[in-house]
Write an enzyme that holds these catalytic residues in place. Structure first.
Site, mmCIF file in Angstrom:
data_model
loop_
_atom_site.group_PDB
_atom_site.id
_atom_site.type_symbol
_atom_site.label_atom_id
_atom_site.label_comp_id
_atom_site.label_asym_id
_atom_site.label_seq_id
_atom_site.Cartn_x
_atom_site.Cartn_y
_atom_site.Cartn_z
ATOM 1 C CG HIS A 163 -12.936 -3.589 -2.732
ATOM 2 N ND1 HIS A 163 -12.203 -3.860 -3.863
ATOM 3 C CD2 HIS A 163 -12.049 -3.557 -1.703
ATOM 4 C CE1 HIS A 163 -10.922 -3.969 -3.536
ATOM 5 N NE2 HIS A 163 -10.799 -3.806 -2.240
ATOM 6 C CG HIS A 213 -6.481 -4.809 -5.874
ATOM 7 N ND1 HIS A 213 -7.159 -4.222 -4.824
ATOM 8 C CD2 HIS A 213 -7.215 -5.893 -6.220
ATOM 9 C CE1 HIS A 213 -8.235 -4.910 -4.546
ATOM 10 N NE2 HIS A 213 -8.297 -5.929 -5.368
ATOM 11 C CG HIS A 214 -7.865 -0.759 -3.884
ATOM 12 N ND1 HIS A 214 -7.756 -1.923 -3.159
ATOM 13 C CD2 HIS A 214 -7.497 0.230 -3.015
ATOM 14 C CE1 HIS A 214 -7.348 -1.659 -1.933
ATOM 15 N NE2 HIS A 214 -7.172 -0.358 -1.830
ATOM 16 C CE1 TYR A 251 -4.375 -1.445 0.550
ATOM 17 C CE2 TYR A 251 -2.925 -3.219 1.278
ATOM 18 C CZ TYR A 251 -4.170 -2.778 0.854
ATOM 19 O OH TYR A 251 -5.202 -3.669 0.728
#
Length: 407
Positions: A294, A144-145, A112
């Site tokens: 999600h 991924h997001h 992240y």
């Protein structure tokens, strides 16, 4: 050679070929009741399977094999409400991009990454009316997001441009409180357009002046040498719309989530309980108009339900054929009013039959896996966290016409 369906339910209306493109227009009942050969068309994610050959068949019994490459599949939602998007973007619209500045993607499964930005410098309130992803070709498959969070507490502007691994000791302490979502994208998603009477407020009193771009890199193959410049782009206008919007996340805290192996339908439930919505929503309630489901690769079904006391009001979002690679924000067919004291329940079903060992969630400790958009006149900013059978309401700063984080 594929077999011919003995019960033909597809009716061709027209067909054209031009400039290398073949276009077929046809109709079919949503439910043909042909359980042996057809699937019902619902609001769930559907997979369209296609194949072609350049050689036209002489009849239905002489269809030529399509070959290895001339085939594929695409996940779609055929019942998505249609928007006239050309009318949703006025000529006064300005766009602004939040992009990662050539970030080396780590050679590890999950990372992240957070990048700090000043918000656009505005002299008066504007409305965000559209947002969407910016994914360069070299970043596809590892991003991924992406979530853009607003900071409502004061932040030193010198932090603009600072990048760091999210939620670690390298994160500047004053940025830990930047948890209010402004825009959300996940793999497979596309641009999101607000309805023509709704916009997300920026540049006004109490609106964030600083933001964090959180990017989740998923690199299971440990690819090396990927330099990422992905991010999110927002479109905003000074032509204010009737309503301010807010984004709400709801679900279960996943820091301690363990999915046991060999389970075809392992259920996890997240609850935004009545005490949470009582303090988070204004007396007149809020209007839900869109949602985004999600989950990660074991996710198979997701359902968000709305209760008032013991009465089931309806579904706020559902997908019984969830596809990890198709996570698109979706408009509700009808707006739903959520009142203070109502309960929102998210049920996630995981299929771990392919895993010989337990699956541990190893990313940052935040409740997640579903976000939902709400039309609001006013929201108290709160964070409602469901952990196990308890719901914890964490006090946050109050802000008129601000977004609310309910997770």
């Amino acid at each position: 050679m594929p077999s011919i369906d003995p019960h033909q339910d597809w009716f061709l209306l027209s067909g054209t070929q031009q400039d290398g493109f073949t276009v077929l227009t046809f109709t079919r009942l949503l439910n043909t009741h042909d359980c042996h050969h057809d699937l019902p068309i619902t609001s769930d994610t559907l997979r369209l399977i296609w194949a072609f050959n350049d050689q036209d068949p002489a009849d239905e019994n002489s269809v030529v094999y399509h070959g290895i490459k001339n085939k594929g599949a695409k996940s779609v939602n055929l019942l998505e409400p249609v928007q006239d998007k050309s009318s949703l973007i006025p000529s006064s619209t300005i766009n602004f991009s939040f992009l990662n500045p050539s970030v080396p993607v780590p050679i590890e499964m999950t990372t992240y990454w957070c990048q700090a930005f000043n918000m656009p410098s505005l002299t008066a309130k504007s409305h965000i009316i559209k947002f969407g992803p910016v994914i360069p070709p070299e970043s596809k498959g590892v991003v991924h997001h992406i979530i853009l969070y607003g900071c409502y507490a004061p932040v030193n502007e010198s932090l603009h441009g600072v990048g760091y691994t999210c939620y670690t000791n390298s994160m500047p302490p004053e940025l830990f409180d930047c948890r209010h979502p402004i825009a959300v994208w996940a793999v497979g998603g596309d641009d999101f357009y607000y309805p023509d009477n709704v916009g997300l407020s920026i540049g006004g009193p109490g609106d964030p002046t600083f933001a964090i771009l959180e990017t989740h890199y998923n690199n299971p193959e440990n690819k090396a040498g990927i330099i990422d410049n992905s991010g999110l782009r927002i479109w905003y206008t000074s032509e204010l719309r009737q309503y301010d919007a807010g984004l709400v996340e709801t679900g279960a805290a996943v820091a301690t989530l363990i999915v046991p192996p060999q389970q075809p339908a392992f259920q996890v439930r997240g609850i935004c309980a009545a005490n949470c919505s009582q303090d988070a929503f204004p007396p007149t309630g809020v209007k839900a108009f869109a949602y985004m489901l999600h989950a990660h690769q074991l996710g198979r079904k997701l359902q968000m339900s709305h209760y008032r006391g013991s009465q089931f009001i309806g579904e706020l979002g559902r997908d019984d054929q969830y596809d990890f690679n198709y996570q698109q924000s979706r408009l509700l067919t009808e707006e739903t009013t959520i009142m203070p004291g109502d309960t929102i329940v998210l049920d996630c079903i995981y299929d771990s039959t392919s895993r010989p060992k337990p699956t541990f969630v190893r990313h940052r400790p935040r409740p997640s896996q579903l976000s939902s958009s709400y039309r609001v006149d006013w929201l108290l900013t709160r964070r409602c966290v469901s952990r196990g059978s308890t719901t914890i309401l964490e006090p946050r700063s109050l802000s008129a016409k601000a977004s609310s984080s309910l997770t």
